[in-house]
Design an enzyme around this catalytic site. Structure first.
Site, mmCIF file in Angstrom:
data_model
loop_
_atom_site.group_PDB
_atom_site.id
_atom_site.type_symbol
_atom_site.label_atom_id
_atom_site.label_comp_id
_atom_site.label_asym_id
_atom_site.label_seq_id
_atom_site.Cartn_x
_atom_site.Cartn_y
_atom_site.Cartn_z
ATOM 1 C CD GLU A 135 44.249 50.312 45.064
ATOM 2 O OE1 GLU A 135 44.971 49.541 44.414
ATOM 3 O OE2 GLU A 135 43.699 49.984 46.124
ATOM 4 N N GLY A 157 39.808 44.159 41.363
ATOM 5 C CA GLY A 157 39.468 42.744 41.306
ATOM 6 C C GLY A 157 38.350 42.418 40.329
ATOM 7 C CD GLU A 202 40.237 44.736 48.930
ATOM 8 O OE1 GLU A 202 41.196 44.342 49.605
ATOM 9 O OE2 GLU A 202 40.193 44.619 47.683
ATOM 10 C CB SER A 234 41.655 45.304 36.757
ATOM 11 O OG SER A 234 40.617 44.792 37.567
ATOM 12 C CE LYS A 265 43.593 43.683 46.902
ATOM 13 N NZ LYS A 265 42.421 44.003 46.118
ATOM 14 C CG HIS A 281 42.942 48.536 49.877
ATOM 15 N ND1 HIS A 281 41.762 47.922 49.556
ATOM 16 C CD2 HIS A 281 43.762 48.362 48.819
ATOM 17 C CE1 HIS A 281 41.878 47.382 48.342
ATOM 18 N NE2 HIS A 281 43.076 47.634 47.875
ATOM 19 C CG ASN A 324 47.143 44.988 48.809
ATOM 20 O OD1 ASN A 324 47.400 44.207 49.719
ATOM 21 N ND2 ASN A 324 46.038 45.715 48.771
HETATM 22 P P1 13P Z 1 43.492 44.133 41.660
HETATM 23 O O1 13P Z 1 44.803 44.440 40.972
HETATM 24 O O2 13P Z 1 43.322 42.696 41.988
HETATM 25 O O3 13P Z 1 42.330 44.732 40.919
HETATM 26 O O4 13P Z 1 43.556 44.877 43.088
HETATM 27 C C1 13P Z 1 43.949 46.196 43.140
HETATM 28 C C2 13P Z 1 44.134 46.534 44.564
HETATM 29 O O5 13P Z 1 43.198 46.590 45.327
HETATM 30 C C3 13P Z 1 45.509 46.805 45.030
HETATM 31 O O6 13P Z 1 45.506 47.373 46.299
#
Ligand code: 13P
Length: 255
Positions: free
Chosen positions: A170, A176, A100, A216, A11, A98, A9
């Site tokens: 997740e 992150g 976010e 992560s 983003k 997601h 992803n």
């Molecule tokens: P990270 O791997 O940067 O923690 O992000 C995970 C994520 O949100 C994948 O959709």
């Protein structure tokens, strides 16, 4: 046997030129190094998708995904992208829900149920994200939260429809942050998710559902996480922006 998937992803990262270079590197590395039945998926910003599906043509092990879709067919929704537009570009997957998008764009389980429907209607495969916040984990509510996201977002589907979904667990506190869920923590909730699917649909549907871990995940911890019986791959954020790291994670499933 359910599919093993490593999905990236990106983003809101990588301009067009950077995105094309990164994807070309991933394609070449996958061709040379990824040996097995695992699927590699790259979920990129909308403006990259047309070129990525063209570049990826003929590379069956690599698929292209979007990170969102609008819940309506078409119409006066300025700035939005429809499922039929994505389908017309040969996009295969769409990330839905997601954390976010739940957090910054107010996406609710009810809205996500509609997005799931339109995504499936157009023959795209949802990667449906669920996961609890740190407060929810610390207060011990995480099973309930994850269950309600799953139930309200997807359990209106028929078994045949549900079978087209990929689920991604997740935990928000691991995204992150550099803090990964331990493999035991992740396995515990993946097993719980699979059990809920078995109760609602059947053991066969549950056994065939790919459940990804995200948060992560990196080349150092992927092996341990993916060796758990109910973890079928990963949804990778930061590490998917580096071709070497991303492909190394996909290689965990090399047979
Ligand atoms: P990270 O791997 O940067 O923690 O992000 C995970 C994520 O949100 C994948 O959709």
């Amino acid at each position: 046997m359910r599919k093993k998937i490593v999905a990236g992803n990106w983003k809101m990262n990588k301009n067009y030129t950077e995105g094309m270079s990164l994807f070309s590197e991933v394609l070449n590395m996958v061709k040379d190094e990824v040996m097995g039945n695992q699927q590699v998926v790259v979920c990129a910003p909308f403006v990259h998708l047309h070129s990525l599906t063209a570049l990826g043509k003929g590379h069956s092990q690599v698929s292209v995904g979007a990170q969102n879709v609008h819940q309506e067919e078409s119409g006066a929704y300025t700035g939005e992208i429809s499922a039929s537009m994505l389908k017309s570009l040969d996009v295969e997957y769409v990330i839905l829900g997601h954390s976010e998008r739940r957090q910054y764009f107010g996406e609710t389980n009810e809205l996500l149920a509609k997005k799931t429907d339109i995504t499936l209607k157009h023959g795209l495969k949802p990667i449906f994200c669920i996961g609890e916040t740190l407060t929810e984990r610390e207060s011990g509510q995480y099973f309930n939260i994850v269950k309600s996201q799953l139930v309200e977002g997807t359990f209106h589907l028929s078994a045949a429809e549900f079978s087209k979904l990929v689920i991604a667990y997740e935990p928000v506190w691991a995204i992150g942050t550099g803090v990964t869920a331990s493999s035991d923590q992740a396995q515990e909730i993946h097993a719980f998710i699979r059990k809920e699917i078995a109760i609602k649909y059947s053991q066969a549907v549950a056994d065939d559902t790919t459940i990804l871990y995200g948060g992560s995940c990196n080349p150092k911890n992927a092996d341990e996480l993916f060796s758990q019986p109910d973890i079928d791959g990963g949804l990778i954020g930061g590490a998917s922006l580096k071709s070497r790291d991303f492909v190394d994670i996909a290689k965990v499933f090399n047979s």
